[in-house]
Design a protein around this motif. Structure first.
Motif, PDB file in Angstrom:
ATOM      1  N   ILE A  45     -13.055   7.665 -21.641  1.00  0.00           N
ATOM      2  CA  ILE A  45     -12.354   8.709 -22.287  1.00  0.00           C
ATOM      3  C   ILE A  45     -11.256   8.047 -22.747  1.00  0.00           C
ATOM      4  O   ILE A  45     -10.523   7.377 -22.040  1.00  0.00           O
ATOM      5  N   VAL A  46     -10.935   8.409 -23.925  1.00  0.00           N
ATOM      6  CA  VAL A  46      -9.609   8.063 -24.763  1.00  0.00           C
ATOM      7  C   VAL A  46      -8.945   9.370 -24.918  1.00  0.00           C
ATOM      8  O   VAL A  46      -9.439  10.276 -25.584  1.00  0.00           O
ATOM      9  N   VAL A  47      -7.450   9.351 -24.711  1.00  0.00           N
ATOM     10  CA  VAL A  47      -6.797  10.293 -25.079  1.00  0.00           C
ATOM     11  C   VAL A  47      -5.451   9.745 -25.747  1.00  0.00           C
ATOM     12  O   VAL A  47      -4.991   8.884 -25.685  1.00  0.00           O
ATOM     13  N   ILE A  48      -5.532  10.665 -27.267  1.00  0.00           N
ATOM     14  CA  ILE A  48      -4.483  10.200 -28.106  1.00  0.00           C
ATOM     15  C   ILE A  48      -3.621  11.414 -28.175  1.00  0.00           C
ATOM     16  O   ILE A  48      -3.816  12.526 -28.602  1.00  0.00           O
ATOM     17  N   ASP A  49      -2.311  11.225 -28.007  1.00  0.00           N
ATOM     18  CA  ASP A  49      -1.245  12.388 -27.775  1.00  0.00           C
ATOM     19  C   ASP A  49      -0.147  11.711 -27.803  1.00  0.00           C
ATOM     20  O   ASP A  49       0.232  10.392 -26.973  1.00  0.00           O
ATOM     21  N   PRO A  50       0.938  12.241 -28.399  1.00  0.00           N
ATOM     22  CA  PRO A  50       2.401  11.630 -28.303  1.00  0.00           C
ATOM     23  C   PRO A  50       3.060  11.855 -26.921  1.00  0.00           C
ATOM     24  O   PRO A  50       3.905  10.950 -26.534  1.00  0.00           O
ATOM     25  N   ARG A  51       2.428  12.788 -26.133  1.00  0.00           N
ATOM     26  CA  ARG A  51       2.993  12.610 -24.793  1.00  0.00           C
ATOM     27  C   ARG A  51       2.080  12.431 -23.809  1.00  0.00           C
ATOM     28  O   ARG A  51       0.657  12.661 -23.972  1.00  0.00           O
ATOM     29  N   ARG A  52       2.249  11.886 -22.749  1.00  0.00           N
ATOM     30  CA  ARG A  52       1.283  11.247 -21.798  1.00  0.00           C
ATOM     31  C   ARG A  52       1.226  12.588 -20.772  1.00  0.00           C
ATOM     32  O   ARG A  52       2.284  12.949 -20.048  1.00  0.00           O
ATOM     33  N   THR A  53       0.099  13.158 -20.980  1.00  0.00           N
ATOM     34  CA  THR A  53      -0.235  14.616 -20.292  1.00  0.00           C
ATOM     35  C   THR A  53      -1.190  14.570 -19.149  1.00  0.00           C
ATOM     36  O   THR A  53      -1.667  13.242 -18.735  1.00  0.00           O
ATOM     37  N   ALA A  54      -1.242  15.623 -18.188  1.00  0.00           N
ATOM     38  CA  ALA A  54      -2.035  15.567 -17.312  1.00  0.00           C
ATOM     39  C   ALA A  54      -3.545  15.161 -17.490  1.00  0.00           C
ATOM     40  O   ALA A  54      -4.429  14.759 -16.851  1.00  0.00           O
ATOM     41  N   THR A  55      -3.885  15.389 -18.787  1.00  0.00           N
ATOM     42  CA  THR A  55      -5.381  15.018 -19.413  1.00  0.00           C
ATOM     43  C   THR A  55      -5.375  13.382 -19.385  1.00  0.00           C
ATOM     44  O   THR A  55      -6.597  13.076 -18.881  1.00  0.00           O
ATOM     45  N   CYS A  56      -4.478  12.751 -19.094  1.00  0.00           N
ATOM     46  CA  CYS A  56      -4.620  11.254 -19.148  1.00  0.00           C
ATOM     47  C   CYS A  56      -5.132  10.719 -17.635  1.00  0.00           C
ATOM     48  O   CYS A  56      -5.416   9.683 -17.613  1.00  0.00           O
ATOM     49  N   ASP A  57      -4.987  11.763 -16.745  1.00  0.00           N
ATOM     50  CA  ASP A  57      -5.513  11.409 -15.363  1.00  0.00           C
ATOM     51  C   ASP A  57      -6.965  10.941 -15.353  1.00  0.00           C
ATOM     52  O   ASP A  57      -7.173  10.138 -14.491  1.00  0.00           O
ATOM     53  N   ILE A  58      -7.710  11.446 -16.382  1.00  0.00           N
ATOM     54  CA  ILE A  58      -9.009  10.844 -16.454  1.00  0.00           C
ATOM     55  C   ILE A  58      -9.521   9.696 -17.339  1.00  0.00           C
ATOM     56  O   ILE A  58     -10.432   9.375 -17.694  1.00  0.00           O
ATOM     57  N   ALA A  59      -8.260   9.367 -18.248  1.00  0.00           N
ATOM     58  CA  ALA A  59      -8.433   8.370 -19.434  1.00  0.00           C
ATOM     59  C   ALA A  59      -8.389   7.141 -19.081  1.00  0.00           C
ATOM     60  O   ALA A  59      -8.004   6.454 -18.136  1.00  0.00           O
ATOM     61  N   ASP A  60      -9.516   6.205 -19.814  1.00  0.00           N
ATOM     62  CA  ASP A  60      -9.760   4.899 -19.406  1.00  0.00           C
ATOM     63  C   ASP A  60      -8.764   4.318 -20.645  1.00  0.00           C
ATOM     64  O   ASP A  60      -8.211   3.040 -20.125  1.00  0.00           O
TER      65      ASP A  60
END
Length: 917
Positions: A207-222
């Motif tokens: 899982i890749v998260v692309i976002d200017p903010r580090r959000t709660a979604t990054c909890d599962i990001a590789d």
């Protein structure tokens, strides 16, 4: 007409004891089972519908709290004209006569409708039919313009139609999931939990998260890629160039099913592709860029999920097409576990798109600028007139109101005085408009305050119809509560106005089933190879009778006449809805945002949603539980930026742009990139004095979609130099204090008011008198005995007062020279009850004598578990995992939305434990 057998799409099984319906929040479209246990009290038990394919019984905290939002508080119950109660006949005759007069005197384009993704499809259909086919203007737009219109534009440019190709099953089937511009953990929690569960079952999923903010979604990001605001096109163009250079293209698919690849690749290759330069321009580490490219190149089952971070941009349409280009180039579309997947923001933004609710659409996915489409819809409706040009999109629409070109506007189920960009100008526009009609279920909103005519609408739980979720799944919303007062369905109001304007035959709908049947029939009308096949077709459910409509089960479109099942994925056959059946690559280039930060406006403001609130809080704001996690507007800011401007944690700050200002409590966090700030969109003028962030937001729009730039407004941020700070806790609702900073927060048995002001002319005693005046007046009127406790330190500017009425604590008021006031949670728990001797002694200190009595800020809204309780349990019970916290305290064990925060708390406790003495 051949209809789908009832056994396939509807059920004759009883819906008792609960009613199967659909959640009214985000575009996930979760099934809900609502059970009414007390009709007069409107007491409802909410559970997830285990048989609904969108959620299989899971609900987020907002959905779980729906039963707390269906009461009568604040409801608009009767029609009003200029503040006076009127009958429905009087009100509808007045609206119809005024619309007819204005059309006669100024032409049809002097009238506009502004509608909402909160409407049911049936409401949307009648509104669109009335405006476009009978008033004769295309000036109907929707708050979905602020949400998903860039996706609509991107889909139409690439696929020839506004088609979402994917289904939710792809979440489990993908090997690589890219979330870009999507904080799914907070904005689409059930999708996030589904992804999390899939990753736990298949740890090899990336899982890749692309976002200017580090959000709660990054909890599962590789892998987390902190892209600079506005640089998405540059990143995905570089990815397209990498796919070509690494021989990862699907040449057969491109040659047989696509046009425009050479031009799109040339545009991508024209930008600077050196990794070091790309890293500089995007703000992403070069090695992480390489890793992302490598994963995308080598993973056939790649799914890209995107939402408002992509759409809400002055280049949103290009961002969408840059993403789609990469999927077309690799043939990763229409296949299990792969494709570009737009996560819709609202529960029925998709349904609104199906009926032509946008100003540049016709019903059934047809286009205003297509003469054949116009003629077809006009013939089907037997309409006297059809607009030949697109109407005004949302920002332009309110600008036309401001300019006096639009003389009358009907606003339905939305609150543009809060949610629109440059919101103060929108308010000014409505203030000077000749006729403002607002239909809503809530009496007092920022927008109803501007209304000449207020029409009481049904709310969730009272209205019947359909909604369409992000995977094209149509589900029923069903009524399980009686209509309060004289509230009526939105489709009924629109139909009645149409009848009174002289179009009785066209609006002879007796029930929502009649509207749905006509909508379904239009979707299938001349929808075939001979006339040009369209993507949206639900002909299989045209002509359902009332019983079959009531029993309709969730299904995905298209589902054409004679078909027995909906369609999971589109484009598996490589056929698209363009004239030649081929998908189109779009040549897109990075574009500089219209307004950039400079010395005067050094920060980029990003706006969005928070976990437990929805839009302008007219529904979620009724639930104290949903305000327990975050109850006050905040401005998230990087600590280094804050230090440079002498801003400290918990200070009130003023955000100011070229368009307006807002105030909020600062929240310092390394998750916020330097040079950027974030503020939620939810707070209104009803609940706050100056916290409508829409007043600050840049009104520039995407030139293709018309979607406003809600993620990139240059602002300055300064500490609000208040002469005093304070808070009030009260057992009774108080008028919002007229102060420079004032926010009302609902509690379980109390109201909380956060306050700050520049005025030094009034002393703290007099200020407290004014703030608590309502409490004292009520006590005196009822002849109840009062007792006042006070603490004064004049030299430090500290004043504290508590009011007890017949021995029960009714209110407290704390005032001080700065924001360093005691925490509110323990004090709030005392409101309405008797005080023990220990509590009485500790009361004006604001600190519990028994530390265990203070639970701290609520982290888990489902079970009201506070941060201090969690930290104490970690320390005393040796809890070492989120699962262990859940087993001990229940926190995180229901909807799971708080699990990322639980993980952060656990990590911080472990750091403290390991720090040497």
């Amino acid at each position: 007409m051949n209809r789908l057998p009832l056994s396939d799409i509807s059920s004759t099984a009883t819906l008792l004891p609960g009613t199967n319906t659909t959640c009214p929040y985000c575009g996930v479209g979760c099934g809900v089972k609502a059970t009414v246990t007390d009709v007069p009290a409107r007491t409802v038990t909410i559970a997830g519908d285990e048989n609904h394919p969108a959620n299989s019984g899971r609900l987020c905290v907002k959905g779980s709290a729906l039963g707390e939002t269906v009461g009568m508080e604040g409801r608009l119950l009767y029609p009003e004209i200029r503040g006076e109660r009127k009958s429905w006949d009087e009100s509808l005759e007045f609206v119809a006569a005024e619309f007819s007069r204005i059309v006669r005197e100024h032409g049809p384009d002097a009238v506009a409708f502004y509608v909402s993704g909160q409407l049911l499809t049936e409401d949307y259909y009648v509104a669109n039919k009335l405006m476009k086919g009978f008033i004769g203007s295309a000036n109907i737009d929707t708050n979905s313009r602020l949400c998903m219109s860039s996706s609509v534009a991107g889909h139409k440019r690439a696929f020839g139609a506004d088609t979402v190709p994917n289904c939710y099953e792809d979440l489990e089937l993908a090997d690589l999931v890219v979330l870009t511009g999507s904080n799914a953990a907070w904005c689409h929690p059930v999708i996030f939990q589904r992804l999390k569960a899939a990753k736990e079952k298949r740890p090899g999923m990336r899982i890749v998260v692309i976002d200017p903010r580090r959000t709660a979604t990054c909890d599962i990001a590789d892998l987390y890629l902190p892209v600079k605001a506005g640089e998405d096109v540059r990143l995905f163009n570089a990815l397209l160039a990498q796919l070509a250079s690494r021989d990862a293209l699907d040449h057969d698919f491109i040659e047989q099913h696509c046009n425009g690849f050479v031009q799109a690749l040339a545009a991508a290759q024209a930008q600077d592709l050196a990794i070091a330069h790309l890293a500089h321009d995007t703000g992403i580490d070069a090695l992480d860029i390489e890793r992302f490219f490598s994963w995308f190149v080598t993973t056939p089952r790649t799914l890209t999920l995107y939402s408002q971070g992509v759409n809400q941009s002055s280049s949103g349409s290009d961002k969408v097409n840059a993403i789609i280009n990469c999927h077309l180039a690799t043939g990763r579309i229409g296949k299990p576990g792969s494709g570009p997947f737009s996560l819709t923001g609202q529960p029925n933004a998709m349904g609104g798109r199906e009926v032509g609710g946008l100003a540049n659409q016709l019903a059934a996915h047809m286009d205003i600028d297509n003469p054949e489409h116009r003629e077809r819809v006009q013939r089907f409706w037997q309409a006297p007139v059809m607009p030949e040009k697109n109407g005004l999109k949302a920002v332009d629409m309110f600008e036309a109101v401001h300019a006096g070109k639009i003389k009358a506007i009907w606003i339905v189920a939305t609150n543009p005085v809060v949610s629109m960009p440059d919101a103060d100008r929108v308010r000014a526009a409505l203030q000077q408009c000749e006729l403002v009609v607002v239909s809503d279920c809530i009496a007092d909103t920022d927008t109803t305050r501007m209304a000449h005519v207020k029409l009481p609408a049904l709310g969730w739980g009272e209205k019947d119809g359909t909604v369409t979720n992000s995977e094209r799944r149509i589900s029923r919303q069903r009524a399980f509560l009686p209509a309060p007062g004289e509230a009526r369905a939105d489709w009924w109001m629109m139909a009645e106005v149409g009848r009174r304007m002289g179009f009785a035959d066209a609006f002879a709908f007796a029930a929502p089933a009649d509207v749905f049947s006509e909508h379904a029939a239009l979707s299938a009308f001349e929808n075939d190879a001979a006339h040009g096949r369209r993507d949206f077709d639900i002909g299989a459910v045209a002509g359902l009778d009332a019983a079959a409509y009531d029993a309709l089960l969730p299904f995905q479109w298209p589902i054409r006449s004679g078909e027995h099942a909906g369609t999971k994925r589109l484009f598996a056959d490589g056929q698209f809805f363009t004239a030649d059946g081929r998908a189109r690559f779009l040549a897109v280039s990075p574009r500089t945002p219209a307004n950039l930060p400079d010395a005067d406006w050094p920060f980029v403001l990003n706006t969005g949603r928070i976990r437990d609130q929805w839009h302008t809080m007219t529904r979620t704001g009724l639930s104290a539980r949903l305000l327990a996690h975050i109850g006050e507007p905040f401005c998230a800011m990087n600590p280094d930026d804050a230090a440079a401007f002498a801003i400290r944690e918990h200070d009130v700050v003023t955000l100011e742009s070229r368009w307006g200002l807002a105030r909020a409590r600062v929240q310092l966090t390394r998750d916020q990139s330097a040079g950027t700030v974030f503020m939620p969109m939810h707070w209104t003028g009803v609940l706050s004095s100056h916290s409508r962030v829409g007043a600050v937001v840049n009104p520039v729009v995407d030139p293709v979609s018309g979607q406003p730039e809600s993620k990139h407004t240059p602002v300055r941020v300064r500490r609000f130099d208040a002469a005093w700070h304070g808070f009030v806790l009260s057992s009774v609702a108080l008028p919002l204090p007229d102060q420079d900073y004032a926010v009302a927060v609902r509690g379980g048995k109390f109201w909380r008011f956060e306050l700050a002001g520049e005025n030094t002319l009034v002393g703290p005693t007099e200020l407290a008198d004014e703030l608590l005046k309502t409490v004292m007046q009520q006590a005196l009127a009822q002849g109840r005995a009062t007792e006042t406790l006070e603490y004064v330190d004049a030299s430090c500017g500290v004043y504290r007062r508590a009011v007890l009425i017949e021995g029960l604590l009714q209110s407290v008021c704390f005032i001080g020279p700065d924001s360093g006031l005691p925490e509110r949670r323990w004090l709030a728990g005392l409101i309405g009850g008797p005080l023990s001797a220990l509590d009485r002694r500790a009361l004006l200190s604001g600190r519990a004598a028994d530390p265990a009595a203070d639970v701290g800020n609520i982290i888990c809204a489902c079970f009201a578990v506070g941060e201090k309780t969690i930290r104490r349990a970690i320390a005393t019970q040796n809890l070492d995992s989120v699962a262990a916290i859940g087993a001990c305290l229940k926190a995180g064990s229901n909807c799971g939305s708080c699990q990322p925060e639980l993980k952060q708390i656990l990590a911080s406790c472990q750091v403290v434990e390991k720090t040497p003495a």
